[in-house]
Design an enzyme around this catalytic site. Sequence first.
Site, PDB file in Angstrom:
ATOM      1  N   LYS A 157       0.829  -1.209   0.000  1.00  0.00           N
ATOM      2  CA  LYS A 157       0.000   0.000   0.000  1.00  0.00           C
ATOM      3  C   LYS A 157       0.865   1.261   0.000  1.00  0.00           C
ATOM      4  O   LYS A 157       0.449   2.290  -0.492  1.00  0.00           O
ATOM      5  CB  LYS A 157      -0.944   0.016   1.202  1.00  0.00           C
ATOM      6  CG  LYS A 157      -0.244  -0.028   2.556  1.00  0.00           C
ATOM      7  CD  LYS A 157      -1.228  -0.022   3.704  1.00  0.00           C
ATOM      8  CE  LYS A 157      -1.934  -1.336   3.876  1.00  0.00           C
ATOM      9  NZ  LYS A 157      -1.254  -2.278   4.767  1.00  0.00           N
ATOM     10  N   HIS A 216       0.179  -3.558  15.105  1.00  0.00           N
ATOM     11  CA  HIS A 216       0.786  -2.441  14.385  1.00  0.00           C
ATOM     12  C   HIS A 216       0.874  -1.263  15.349  1.00  0.00           C
ATOM     13  O   HIS A 216      -0.135  -0.857  15.919  1.00  0.00           O
ATOM     14  CB  HIS A 216      -0.044  -2.059  13.147  1.00  0.00           C
ATOM     15  CG  HIS A 216       0.757  -1.287  12.134  1.00  0.00           C
ATOM     16  ND1 HIS A 216       1.403  -0.115  12.448  1.00  0.00           N
ATOM     17  CD2 HIS A 216       1.034  -1.530  10.828  1.00  0.00           C
ATOM     18  CE1 HIS A 216       2.047   0.328  11.371  1.00  0.00           C
ATOM     19  NE2 HIS A 216       1.844  -0.523  10.376  1.00  0.00           N
ATOM     20  N   GLU A 251       5.776  -6.047   8.603  1.00  0.00           N
ATOM     21  CA  GLU A 251       5.109  -5.513   7.403  1.00  0.00           C
ATOM     22  C   GLU A 251       5.577  -4.084   7.110  1.00  0.00           C
ATOM     23  O   GLU A 251       4.764  -3.153   7.113  1.00  0.00           O
ATOM     24  CB  GLU A 251       3.589  -5.520   7.611  1.00  0.00           C
ATOM     25  CG  GLU A 251       2.996  -6.882   7.918  1.00  0.00           C
ATOM     26  CD  GLU A 251       1.586  -6.794   8.503  1.00  0.00           C
ATOM     27  OE1 GLU A 251       1.066  -5.677   8.706  1.00  0.00           O
ATOM     28  OE2 GLU A 251       1.001  -7.851   8.768  1.00  0.00           O
TER      29      GLU A 251
END
Length: 352
Positions: free
Chosen positions: A29, A157, A235
């Site tokens: 993204k 996250h 990530e």
Amino acid sequence: MILRKSQLIKQYRRFRKALPSVTPFYAIKANPHPKVIKTFVRLGSGFDVASAVEMHEVLRLGAPPEKVIFANTIKSIEDIIAARKARVRLMTFDNESELYKISEHCPGAQVLLRIKVDNDRSVVNLSLKFGADADIAFLMLRKAKSLGLVPVGVSFHVGSQSKNVENYLQALEITSNILNEAEENGLPLKIVDIGGGFPIPHFDGEIGVNFERMASQIQKQIKLLFDKKVTFIAEPGRFFVGPAGILVTQVVGRTFRNNKNYYYLNDGVYQDFSGIVFDHCKYEFKTLRRGQKFLSALAGPTCDSFDTLSLDAEIPELYVHDTVYVKNIGAYSSASAVPNFNGFHPAEILVV
Ligand SMILES: Cc1ncc(COP(=O)(O)O)c(C=O)c1O
């Protein structure tokens, strides 16, 4: 928009060196340009995708399905079916309803529970909308098992552009407690996904951004709290691609208003400066002119007053056709630009 492959490779290698026990899954993204994805495929990276469209793109460009994580805790039924068909088996969830959807449409999937963790001082908070409370983690993972899924671990996250290592250290401690509780109750977990959030400098000499120092503290915490059998993944988005981007714009007009020079550029918040809005990002505007600097305003080309980039840029006097450029703008810039507002397009991307 210039994207430098050498910087992509450099950032990947920095990550691997500083966090040797953590396998990166690039979050596309941040910048889904095919050449960016291809570069990371060649380096052997895994990929974090948020939708079936992203998933098909990384598979098309050569990523093996076992190196893809579907890391959106809310997936449409169509996307879950697409994952099953593409043999992408690893996915995150943070609620019971999602488990029912996954168990029906992708039975046997390997699921990671995303938990809510502190995003303290991160520029973009990513725990407002996602993440289960840690105290129900074991119950959720047990539910996954009872539905015929394979609960493999926990993800979190800490928020994007997180300069605060405490967020990671604390999240790892919470995660280790969950893994211990699960193990004691006959549900051994084998994967911990520490998400993204790794920061980059956006300004020359910016203080508080030291990836290597941060990574060494994370690495120590991993060693301290977890069994060697546990696999770690991450990530990273911004960290992998941000430093590769240089955006070069041109002054198309100038005026004097509100006691300062206003310069209008051929790129704005609807295009490659979309990160000012969606990524809450501030950029350092540079010019090729030297000499005395004045407090100036920079604006984009559209008719919207909101399309203002800065009201306090310290830059020399500029003229029409002069260049204004910004470094470290490879992430969350062209990725969130709209194609044609007012007839203005995002910049052409040159991968060099
Ligand atoms: C689930 C998930 N993983 C990874 C990322 C990438 O984060 P970053 O660019 O801060 O590394 C994001 C960013 O929004 C995300 O939502």
